[in-house]
Design an enzyme around this catalytic site. Sequence first.
Site, PDB file in Angstrom:
ATOM      1  N   GLY A 136       7.580   5.063  -5.141  1.00  0.00           N
ATOM      2  CA  GLY A 136       7.282   3.884  -4.207  1.00  0.00           C
ATOM      3  C   GLY A 136       6.438   4.709  -3.202  1.00  0.00           C
ATOM      4  O   GLY A 136       6.333   4.089  -1.669  1.00  0.00           O
ATOM      5  N   ASP A 144      -9.285  -5.768  -7.861  1.00  0.00           N
ATOM      6  CA  ASP A 144      -9.132  -5.900  -9.081  1.00  0.00           C
ATOM      7  C   ASP A 144      -8.777  -7.180  -9.578  1.00  0.00           C
ATOM      8  O   ASP A 144      -8.911  -7.529 -10.787  1.00  0.00           O
ATOM      9  CB  ASP A 144      -7.850  -5.011  -9.735  1.00  0.00           C
ATOM     10  CG  ASP A 144      -6.652  -4.971  -8.660  1.00  0.00           C
ATOM     11  OD1 ASP A 144      -6.824  -5.739  -7.534  1.00  0.00           O
ATOM     12  OD2 ASP A 144      -5.481  -4.905  -8.896  1.00  0.00           O
ATOM     13  N   ARG A 165      -0.965   7.699 -11.131  1.00  0.00           N
ATOM     14  CA  ARG A 165      -2.411   7.422 -10.636  1.00  0.00           C
ATOM     15  C   ARG A 165      -2.926   7.377  -9.227  1.00  0.00           C
ATOM     16  O   ARG A 165      -1.834   6.960  -8.503  1.00  0.00           O
ATOM     17  CB  ARG A 165      -2.881   6.562 -11.653  1.00  0.00           C
ATOM     18  CG  ARG A 165      -2.328   5.228 -11.164  1.00  0.00           C
ATOM     19  CD  ARG A 165      -3.150   4.275 -10.029  1.00  0.00           C
ATOM     20  NE  ARG A 165      -2.629   3.091  -9.788  1.00  0.00           N
ATOM     21  CZ  ARG A 165      -1.759   3.111  -8.711  1.00  0.00           C
ATOM     22  NH1 ARG A 165      -1.793   4.181  -7.670  1.00  0.00           N
ATOM     23  NH2 ARG A 165      -1.484   1.761  -8.029  1.00  0.00           N
ATOM     24  N   TYR A 219       0.216  -9.337   0.456  1.00  0.00           N
ATOM     25  CA  TYR A 219      -0.504  -9.291  -0.957  1.00  0.00           C
ATOM     26  C   TYR A 219      -1.108 -10.572  -1.492  1.00  0.00           C
ATOM     27  O   TYR A 219      -2.334 -11.022  -1.724  1.00  0.00           O
ATOM     28  CB  TYR A 219       0.163  -8.598  -1.867  1.00  0.00           C
ATOM     29  CG  TYR A 219      -0.519  -8.276  -3.311  1.00  0.00           C
ATOM     30  CD1 TYR A 219      -1.500  -7.464  -3.814  1.00  0.00           C
ATOM     31  CD2 TYR A 219      -0.147  -9.180  -4.615  1.00  0.00           C
ATOM     32  CE1 TYR A 219      -1.998  -7.464  -5.068  1.00  0.00           C
ATOM     33  CE2 TYR A 219      -0.482  -9.151  -5.826  1.00  0.00           C
ATOM     34  CZ  TYR A 219      -1.491  -8.180  -6.113  1.00  0.00           C
ATOM     35  OH  TYR A 219      -2.459  -7.920  -7.474  1.00  0.00           O
ATOM     36  N   ASP A 228      -2.847   0.438 -13.337  1.00  0.00           N
ATOM     37  CA  ASP A 228      -1.791   1.447 -13.372  1.00  0.00           C
ATOM     38  C   ASP A 228      -1.560   2.013 -14.701  1.00  0.00           C
ATOM     39  O   ASP A 228      -1.683   3.136 -15.041  1.00  0.00           O
ATOM     40  CB  ASP A 228      -0.480   1.072 -12.607  1.00  0.00           C
ATOM     41  CG  ASP A 228      -0.806   0.528 -11.276  1.00  0.00           C
ATOM     42  OD1 ASP A 228      -1.946   0.871 -10.823  1.00  0.00           O
ATOM     43  OD2 ASP A 228       0.170  -0.132 -10.633  1.00  0.00           O
ATOM     44  N   GLY A 239       3.092   4.428  -3.748  1.00  0.00           N
ATOM     45  CA  GLY A 239       1.765   3.946  -4.189  1.00  0.00           C
ATOM     46  C   GLY A 239       0.953   4.574  -5.351  1.00  0.00           C
ATOM     47  O   GLY A 239      -0.364   4.645  -5.686  1.00  0.00           O
ATOM     48  N   GLU A 251     -10.964  -1.111  -4.082  1.00  0.00           N
ATOM     49  CA  GLU A 251      -9.511  -1.510  -3.527  1.00  0.00           C
ATOM     50  C   GLU A 251      -9.598  -2.840  -3.321  1.00  0.00           C
ATOM     51  O   GLU A 251     -10.250  -3.664  -2.547  1.00  0.00           O
ATOM     52  CB  GLU A 251      -9.107  -0.677  -2.414  1.00  0.00           C
ATOM     53  CG  GLU A 251      -7.739  -0.405  -2.314  1.00  0.00           C
ATOM     54  CD  GLU A 251      -7.008   0.475  -3.428  1.00  0.00           C
ATOM     55  OE1 GLU A 251      -6.677   0.100  -4.312  1.00  0.00           O
ATOM     56  OE2 GLU A 251      -7.339   1.755  -3.325  1.00  0.00           O
ATOM     57  N   HIS A 252      -8.384  -3.658  -3.653  1.00  0.00           N
ATOM     58  CA  HIS A 252      -8.112  -5.028  -3.722  1.00  0.00           C
ATOM     59  C   HIS A 252      -9.111  -5.771  -4.273  1.00  0.00           C
ATOM     60  O   HIS A 252      -9.542  -7.001  -3.692  1.00  0.00           O
ATOM     61  CB  HIS A 252      -8.036  -5.552  -2.098  1.00  0.00           C
ATOM     62  CG  HIS A 252      -6.533  -5.250  -1.583  1.00  0.00           C
ATOM     63  ND1 HIS A 252      -5.569  -5.966  -1.929  1.00  0.00           N
ATOM     64  CD2 HIS A 252      -5.964  -4.277  -0.919  1.00  0.00           C
ATOM     65  CE1 HIS A 252      -4.424  -5.626  -1.513  1.00  0.00           C
ATOM     66  NE2 HIS A 252      -4.456  -4.554  -0.793  1.00  0.00           N
ATOM     67  N   SER A 306       4.614   5.339  -9.868  1.00  0.00           N
ATOM     68  CA  SER A 306       5.840   5.905 -10.552  1.00  0.00           C
ATOM     69  C   SER A 306       6.348   5.038 -11.583  1.00  0.00           C
ATOM     70  O   SER A 306       6.783   5.429 -12.777  1.00  0.00           O
ATOM     71  CB  SER A 306       7.087   6.377  -9.822  1.00  0.00           C
ATOM     72  OG  SER A 306       7.568   5.318  -9.093  1.00  0.00           O
TER      73      SER A 306
END
Length: 390
Positions: free
Chosen positions: A129, A45, A36, A229, A179, A131, A42-43, A134
């Site tokens: 990896g 959620d 996806r 994060y 995701d 983003g 963004e940031h 996967s």
Amino acid sequence: MLESNKTLSDLASDARSNLKSTFGVDSTLVAAAPGRVNLIGEHIDYCDGFVLPLAIERYVVIAARPNDSSTARIGSTGLDPIELDLSDRQEIGTPKWSNYLRGVIQGFLDLNYAIPGFDAFIVSSVPLGAGLSSSAALECCFATLLEGLVDTVLPTADKALLAQKAEHDYARVPCGIMDQFTSTFGVKDHLILIDCRSGEPEMVPFPDPSLSIIVANTDVSHDLSDGGYGERRKDTEDGLGLIAKESWRDVTMNDVYAKRDEMGDRIFRRSRHVVTEIARTMEAVEAFKTGDFSNIGTLMAGSHRSLRDDFEVSCDELDLMVGLAKEIGFEGGVLGARMTGGGFGGSTVTLCRTANTDAIATQMHERYQEETGIKPLLFATRPGIGAHLI
Ligand code: ADP
Ligand code: MG
């Protein structure tokens, strides 16, 4: 240079022939699930905000056949096959990638399903990896395969939550629900608006084939990402604490300005990002619902600037890639561009005219390589199809 997307049927053939060459058997079941990319939101959620992702036309595909035992033998391209005992509680183990599968198996055992032994082979066109999740594609594909093996169909949200729990408990990644929701709920020609407060997904039509999304992987990942994060989450919690409201959804910019002195500059800017990004995401959803894209470039650019300056999660390579898309501009078929995902590297999204994707990607690729010496991966996509048995 636009890298083409392998079709689902080519991926399925690859998985089948690898199953045959590795374990000597023909498949009776084939499952697929997409990666996806997030278009905007963004940031936020973890701040009760909204995200607007789409499934991409890049998939994990698994071919399998029951083997009359209580053991799963599972191969994946370029990796040594693993064996997992299905009759007992799953423990975290090695290799690392086996844990995504162990977690999903445990999810089915928790639901009291007896899983028959099987042989399986995994192939994938989702870059690892980058983003693009996967890991969620792997979990959701494997969960869909197990549904087939135990002859059940879980409610879609339950399957996504089971996959998320596998990522939390076995891969030890405290991810949100975007995701796995996107990988399971994905529908052709639709974006997925997820209200992270209610956890409800809503399909937003994206029917016009003359629009596409270019995903550009910068192929860098800066060490900051782990601590960064957690620090950002903490900053937003501190900001909300000072504002003294239950949820970011009830916060206005006036509330933020009222606490500016108490917050100090950093928490102020983090808070401004949350409030303005929630607003931009709602406006973007309106644009997609009404088909009026006059504002979309401004919204995507605003999101990128806010992530760069207020939230401080961008990096030189992401700024460069977004700048290259912006240089091509509306005349060249670019409607908007921004970084996507957690930041500090990873990928950008560019909303563009389908007819121009080749020319846009070629220019972005060449210029990025000139500036950085890195060959980036670029591909174009329309919304892909959520997890399913082929
Ligand atoms: P992302 O989800 O953004 O691609 P992650 O670090 O969360 O990055 O997940 C990547 C990990 O998922 C890989 O290191 C590997 O352990 C696992 N993985 C993903 N796809 C596959 C695959 N096709 N085969 C085996 N493991 C995979
Ligand atoms: Mg992941």
